[in-house]
Every structure is written in C-alpha cells, then in structure tokens.
Design a protein around this motif. Sequence first.
Motif, PDB file in Angstrom:
ATOM      1  N   GLN A  13       0.831  -1.213   0.000  1.00 24.52           N
ATOM      2  CA  GLN A  13       0.000   0.000   0.000  1.00 24.52           C
ATOM      3  C   GLN A  13       0.865   1.263   0.000  1.00 24.52           C
ATOM      4  N   SER A  14       2.001   1.167  -0.687  1.00 28.45           N
ATOM      5  CA  SER A  14       2.918   2.302  -0.724  1.00 28.45           C
ATOM      6  C   SER A  14       3.860   2.153  -1.910  1.00 28.45           C
ATOM      7  N   PHE A  15       4.017   3.223  -2.705  1.00 30.24           N
ATOM      8  CA  PHE A  15       4.977   3.205  -3.800  1.00 30.24           C
ATOM      9  C   PHE A  15       6.400   3.200  -3.254  1.00 30.24           C
ATOM     10  N   THR A  16       6.611   3.923  -2.164  1.00 26.15           N
ATOM     11  CA  THR A  16       7.956   3.993  -1.569  1.00 26.15           C
ATOM     12  C   THR A  16       8.376   2.639  -1.020  1.00 26.15           C
ATOM     13  N   LYS A  17       7.482   1.986  -0.255  1.00 28.75           N
ATOM     14  CA  LYS A  17       7.814   0.678   0.306  1.00 28.75           C
ATOM     15  C   LYS A  17       8.014  -0.357  -0.792  1.00 28.75           C
ATOM     16  N   ALA A  18       7.207  -0.263  -1.843  1.00 32.07           N
ATOM     17  CA  ALA A  18       7.352  -1.193  -2.958  1.00 32.07           C
ATOM     18  C   ALA A  18       8.714  -1.025  -3.630  1.00 32.07           C
ATOM     19  N   SER A  19       9.131   0.229  -3.807  1.00 29.20           N
ATOM     20  CA  SER A  19      10.431   0.476  -4.440  1.00 29.20           C
ATOM     21  C   SER A  19      11.565  -0.062  -3.573  1.00 29.20           C
ATOM     22  N   GLN A  20      11.448   0.092  -2.244  1.00 31.28           N
ATOM     23  CA  GLN A  20      12.462  -0.432  -1.338  1.00 31.28           C
ATOM     24  C   GLN A  20      12.478  -1.955  -1.373  1.00 31.28           C
ATOM     25  N   GLN A  21      11.301  -2.549  -1.431  1.00 32.27           N
ATOM     26  CA  GLN A  21      11.196  -4.005  -1.477  1.00 32.27           C
ATOM     27  C   GLN A  21      11.815  -4.570  -2.748  1.00 32.27           C
ATOM     28  N   MET A  22      11.646  -3.848  -3.859  1.00 31.36           N
ATOM     29  CA  MET A  22      12.127  -4.346  -5.147  1.00 31.36           C
ATOM     30  C   MET A  22      13.531  -3.865  -5.488  1.00 31.36           C
ATOM     31  N   GLY A  23      14.035  -2.896  -4.721  1.00 31.82           N
ATOM     32  CA  GLY A  23      15.374  -2.388  -4.973  1.00 31.82           C
ATOM     33  C   GLY A  23      15.477  -1.497  -6.193  1.00 31.82           C
ATOM     34  N   ILE A  24      14.392  -0.786  -6.501  1.00 32.13           N
ATOM     35  CA  ILE A  24      14.389   0.161  -7.621  1.00 32.13           C
ATOM     36  C   ILE A  24      13.850   1.496  -7.119  1.00 32.13           C
ATOM     37  N   SER A  25      13.891   2.514  -7.976  1.00 35.76           N
ATOM     38  CA  SER A  25      13.453   3.839  -7.546  1.00 35.76           C
ATOM     39  C   SER A  25      11.932   3.936  -7.497  1.00 35.76           C
ATOM     40  N   THR A  26      11.446   4.856  -6.667  1.00 31.51           N
ATOM     41  CA  THR A  26      10.002   5.100  -6.588  1.00 31.51           C
ATOM     42  C   THR A  26       9.461   5.592  -7.927  1.00 31.51           C
ATOM     43  N   ALA A  27      10.257   6.396  -8.597  1.00 33.60           N
ATOM     44  CA  ALA A  27       9.835   6.914  -9.898  1.00 33.60           C
ATOM     45  C   ALA A  27       9.653   5.786 -10.902  1.00 33.60           C
TER      46      ALA A  27
ATOM     47  N   LYS B  14      -6.238   0.311 -19.723  1.00 34.38           N
ATOM     48  CA  LYS B  14      -7.282   1.327 -19.868  1.00 34.38           C
ATOM     49  C   LYS B  14      -8.209   1.352 -18.648  1.00 34.38           C
ATOM     50  N   THR B  15      -7.599   1.248 -17.469  1.00 42.20           N
ATOM     51  CA  THR B  15      -8.375   1.306 -16.224  1.00 42.20           C
ATOM     52  C   THR B  15      -7.477   1.784 -15.097  1.00 42.20           C
ATOM     53  N   ARG B  16      -8.086   2.332 -14.070  1.00 42.28           N
ATOM     54  CA  ARG B  16      -7.347   2.802 -12.908  1.00 42.28           C
ATOM     55  C   ARG B  16      -7.255   1.667 -11.889  1.00 42.28           C
ATOM     56  N   LEU B  17      -6.042   1.384 -11.428  1.00 38.78           N
ATOM     57  CA  LEU B  17      -5.817   0.274 -10.507  1.00 38.78           C
ATOM     58  C   LEU B  17      -5.732   0.709  -9.050  1.00 38.78           C
ATOM     59  N   PHE B  18      -5.361   1.972  -8.803  1.00 39.27           N
ATOM     60  CA  PHE B  18      -5.176   2.453  -7.430  1.00 39.27           C
ATOM     61  C   PHE B  18      -5.870   3.789  -7.221  1.00 39.27           C
ATOM     62  N   TYR B  19      -6.363   3.984  -5.991  1.00 36.31           N
ATOM     63  CA  TYR B  19      -6.717   5.313  -5.514  1.00 36.31           C
ATOM     64  C   TYR B  19      -5.484   5.856  -4.810  1.00 36.31           C
ATOM     65  N   ARG B  20      -5.025   7.039  -5.177  1.00 34.29           N
ATOM     66  CA  ARG B  20      -3.812   7.615  -4.597  1.00 34.29           C
ATOM     67  C   ARG B  20      -4.157   8.883  -3.836  1.00 34.29           C
TER      68      ARG B  20
ATOM     69  N   THR C 243      -4.659   2.686  -2.162  1.00 35.29           N
ATOM     70  CA  THR C 243      -5.560   1.533  -2.044  1.00 35.29           C
ATOM     71  C   THR C 243      -5.995   1.076  -3.424  1.00 35.29           C
ATOM     72  N   LEU C 244      -6.355  -0.189  -3.518  1.00 37.09           N
ATOM     73  CA  LEU C 244      -6.796  -0.762  -4.781  1.00 37.09           C
ATOM     74  C   LEU C 244      -8.211  -0.316  -5.129  1.00 37.09           C
ATOM     75  N   THR C 245      -8.444  -0.063  -6.398  1.00 37.98           N
ATOM     76  CA  THR C 245      -9.802   0.128  -6.885  1.00 37.98           C
ATOM     77  C   THR C 245     -10.464  -1.245  -7.005  1.00 37.98           C
ATOM     78  N   GLU C 246     -11.745  -1.270  -7.323  1.00 39.57           N
ATOM     79  CA  GLU C 246     -12.425  -2.550  -7.516  1.00 39.57           C
ATOM     80  C   GLU C 246     -11.776  -3.336  -8.651  1.00 39.57           C
ATOM     81  N   GLU C 247     -11.424  -2.635  -9.748  1.00 38.82           N
ATOM     82  CA  GLU C 247     -10.734  -3.293 -10.854  1.00 38.82           C
ATOM     83  C   GLU C 247      -9.351  -3.768 -10.419  1.00 38.82           C
TER      84      GLU C 247
END
Length: 288
Positions: free
Chosen positions: A16-30, A44-50, A56-60
Amino acid sequence: MAWDGISEFVSVAETQSFTKASQQMGISTAQVSRQISELEKRLKTRLFYRTTRKVTLTEEGRLFYRHCRGLVDSLEAAEQAITNLQVKPQGKIKMTAPVTYGERHILPLLNDFMSVYEEVQITVNLSNDKLDLLEQGYDLAIRLGKLVDSTLMAKMLGQRTNYVCASPSYLAQHGSPVSLSDLHNHSCLLGTLDYWRFKEKGKDRHIRVSGTLRYNSGFGLVDAALKGLGIVQLPHYYVETHLQSGDLVVLLDEFSEPDEGIWAVYPQNRHLSPKIRLLVDYLSEHLK
C-alpha cells in the motif's frame, strides 16, 4: 511486454505504498510509479486510488490483483525450482495466527524453526480476525475450530479440547450444574460469544448463557474463574495447568463436544513451496 509492471503492481498492492514497494524491489520510486502508469494505460483502467497518505486498490485493481498474485507465485515457484530450495529453504513466508494461541504455541515453534533454517524470513500477523489470505498476500494461516471457507486448502496440525470448569470455591457456594439447563442458574463468564457449544444425544447444542462480565481475553476469564466469579468454557491451553493442580474443576464433561481441529490453511492457487511445506510439516510434528 505483457509482464511489464506486474511485479511492481503486486508489490504496491501488498505494501500500500509506492515507496515501500520500491524499497522491497530495490528500484526507484519513480520507476515503480512509471511502470504502474504504463500498466494502467495498457489496461485502460485505474488500478489504485492515490492520496498523500494512502494507496488503495480500486475494484478493478482488486480483481486484477487476484490474478496477478498467482502469476507472481508461479514465477517464484519456477525460480525456487531452479535454485533447488528443497535442499536449502530460503525466502519470505507471510503468515497469520490467532493472538493467544499464536503467542503461546506458534511463535515459539517458529523461533525453533528459524534457528535451524536461518535463510527463511517469517513475518507473522497475530489476529483473531479471519483475514483474506489471497487479497492480503498471506502464504499461510493457522486457524482453530471448524473451517467454513471452502476456497482454502487445509492440513490438520493437531486438536484442541474445550472445557467447562469452575473453582472449588464457586462450586461450594453455588453448587455444580448437572444438566445444560442448570447453566441458566449460574454466573457464566462470557467471551466474545453469548453461547457455549455442547453435544447432547449426538446433536450439537448451542446454549445461551449469561453472567456479570464479558472479556475478549481468555486469560482474564481464567483469572475470574480462579477467583470464584463464575463458570467458564475455554480451550485446554488456557486451563489445563489449573485443572491438573485442582484450582479448577471440569463440569458437564458428558456433554463435551468433540475435539476441534487446529489447521494450517493456504490459498488453493498458491504453489505450496518447499519452505512452506517444510514449515507446515514442522508445525504438524511438534503440535501433535
């Protein structure tokens, strides 16, 4: 490529975080953000509410996650096969267990397990809630009692016995119940449920009980019973030492329901990797 962004998407969904995901994967947040944006454009759909505080995840997004989690699991399983983890288990295990049972029985066994298999990393969330293993990314859960979720695979690790009991001082003052209906004339120490489970003439019985206190703590209920405040129904791991010492006395034993299962459960579409299979077998051996 079709795979682009999938690993990043799963990591963001679970942290539930772009920063934590980048740290977990060892790549940049960008880079994570760019991959997610490209994935959303492709689908062609939105996956996250930011928001500034939460992702958080959208229904899709939730629907897509259920499918992608299986893809990532399959990739991890393929990598595990190549690195021959059957010989040397390693990697992460995310699991959940009930609070009290987990503290008293599961966590000590996990500590023993990890002292042998030092390259395994275990994260445990102790919770009495029935968490969604697939949606929240759990590899394994320990559950007690009757299983109702048919979407999970399960292995019985052991059994637990429920006892109805009271202190000798309470029984000396109020007498001992000899039938289930007698419970209505006694102070029953309540937990999260307002009924107790029994077996009478081969049939399940749920008897509504009442008393002067209600705790969501087994240890608090045991203490109340020891101090003569009423009768309690609890699993063996709360009361067995007090039954052995005589500080508590078993009641209505002829109406006891059969022992309940202690289970290891995991999602059907998860590959049961060698490290998880090894852990389940270890728990089964020691809990029995």
